[in-house]
Design a protein around this motif. Structure first.
Motif, short mmCIF file in Angstrom:
data_model
loop_
_atom_site.label_atom_id
_atom_site.label_comp_id
_atom_site.label_asym_id
_atom_site.label_seq_id
_atom_site.Cartn_x
_atom_site.Cartn_y
_atom_site.Cartn_z
N GLN A 163 5.76 10.96 9.19
CA GLN A 163 4.87 10.16 8.36
C GLN A 163 5.63 8.93 7.85
N PRO A 186 0.60 1.58 6.22
CA PRO A 186 -0.75 1.86 6.73
C PRO A 186 -0.77 1.89 8.25
N SER A 198 0.84 -1.20 0.00
CA SER A 198 0.00 0.00 0.00
C SER A 198 0.87 1.24 0.00
N ASP A 199 0.35 2.32 -0.61
CA ASP A 199 1.06 3.60 -0.61
C ASP A 199 0.63 4.48 0.56
N GLU A 200 -0.16 3.92 1.46
CA GLU A 200 -0.64 4.71 2.60
C GLU A 200 0.52 5.06 3.52
N ARG A 201 0.34 6.17 4.26
CA ARG A 201 1.31 6.61 5.26
C ARG A 201 0.54 6.91 6.55
N CYS A 202 1.26 6.92 7.66
CA CYS A 202 0.60 7.18 8.94
C CYS A 202 1.48 8.04 9.83
#
Length: 381
Positions: A289, A293, A252-256
């Protein structure tokens, strides 16, 4: 290899030439010595006897001292030629000189030079031919190997068809294809199991989560038991989410926001402290960041935090957030120092390692002296 062979040839040629020169001098000296030591005069062509130093030709006398000790001498006389001279004691204290003119005989030296040059040239040509042959063989074998390396490095590329007619390369390609097939089969079996297990867990988990949400509207009298149930359902949800991520094909390219995730984890697992005196803190220079995910970060970092809480009796547990790393430091017993049979990481640490590998992160665990453990999750910025 070629340079070593060339050096060996030159060295052998040099030794051969020097040995030949030395052998030639020994032979000439032996001949003139044998003539000088005869009891009766011989008739060796080229040897002339001189009684007394004054009887020597001037160009030879100036190169031999009158008091020269009796032995053999090699005397180069310039334009007059090359001589080997044997000096022997004579009557009345005079010296006898036997001069052997080897000027014509030393002409073999030129032939020797030509022969040595011819041998060296032949050896160099043979070496060059061997090098060319080796290069042709290497190209025939190397090109298929280079294509095979390119195939291995390029993910998803088709296997090379050209094996260069080399049976060993063909066998290597077939072995790699068979190995890849086994690996893919095992990976697919694992993904299928993860998917099935996660889906089987999600159904009862969804029921439990729904029940918790209903109970939250009208909390039961036993608030402590309900709180344990709510936390257990939440942890089960995180575990199921982590297993599902392992079963997915793509990243996934999501960041948190790691600071936010860390605060949530302290709130979720803070009750697991073995004593109220254990300090839980977060050290961060600002918002970070991370390329993962939030659910995956909660699974990885939550399991590491639970392990730290389980093995820390006193002191502090510190979460340090850096631009490219999440670090957990505790003052517990130290990783790997627990009594045999008492350590138990369950599926947690294994799941952390698998998820870290899945997302290209690095997990490192180090025991500190005299107590404590430092766990570091890092990623490429």
């Amino acid at each position: 290899m070629g340079l070593s062979a060339a050096f060996a040839l030159v060295l052998m040629g040099g030794f051969f030439t020097l040995f030949s020169y030395d052998l030639e001098d020994v032979i000439f000296s032996r001949i003139v010595a044998a003539e000088a030591d005869r009891s009766e005069p011989g008739h060796v062509p080229g040897i002339t006897r001189y009684d007394g130093h004054s009887a020597l030709p001037p160009w030879l006398a100036e190169r031999l001292r009158p008091d020269a000790p009796p032995r053999e001498y090699e005397v180069p006389a310039g334009s007059h030629g090359h001589f080997h001279v044997a000096v022997r004691p004579g009557a009345g204290g005079e010296r006898r000189y036997f001069a052997f003119d080897v000027t014509r005989l030393t002409s073999t030296t030129d032939n020797l030079k030509r022969t040595a040059g011819l041998l060296l040239t032949s050896a160099l040509l043979a070496l060059l031919a061997a090098a060319l042959l080796a290069r042709l063989v290497a190209r025939r074998l190397g090109r298929p190997l280079e294509r095979m390396v390119e195939w291995i490095r390029a993910e998803g590329a088709p296997p090379p068809d050209d094996d260069g007619g080399v049976s060993e390369v063909r066998a290597l390609r077939d072995a790699l294809l068979a190995r890849d097939a086994r690996i893919q089969e095992q990976l697919e079996r694992e993904r299928r199991f993860n998917r099935d297990a996660s889906h089987e867990l999600r159904t009862p988990l969804a029921v439990a989560q729904g029940a918790v949400e209903i109970l939250e509207l009208d909390p039961p009298r036993d608030a402590e038991t309900f709180e344990r149930l709510r936390r257990a359902v939440s942890q089960m949800g995180l575990l199921t989410e982590g297993i599902l991520w392992l079963a997915r094909e793509r990243r996934s390219d999501e960041r948190c926001d790691l600071h936010r995730v860390s605060r949530e984890l302290l709130g979720l697992y803070g009750h697991l402290r073995r004593s109220e005196g254990i300090e839980l803190t977060i050290e961060s220079a600002g918002e970070v960041q991370a390329p993962v995910p939030a659910s995956v970060a909660r699974v990885m970092m939550g399991n590491l935090l639970k392990n730290a809480l389980a093995y820390t009796d006193e002191g502090r547990i510190v979460i340090t957030i850096e631009p490219s790393a999440w670090i957990l430091t505790d003052t517990g017993i130290g990783f790997g120092r627990a009594e045999p049979g008492s350590e138990s990481h369950g599926i947690g640490l294994s799941l952390v390692e698998r998820l870290a590998q899945r997302f290209g992160w690095t997990l490192s665990i180090h025991a500190l002296e005299p107590r404590g453990t430092r766990v570091r999750l890092s990623w490429r910025g």
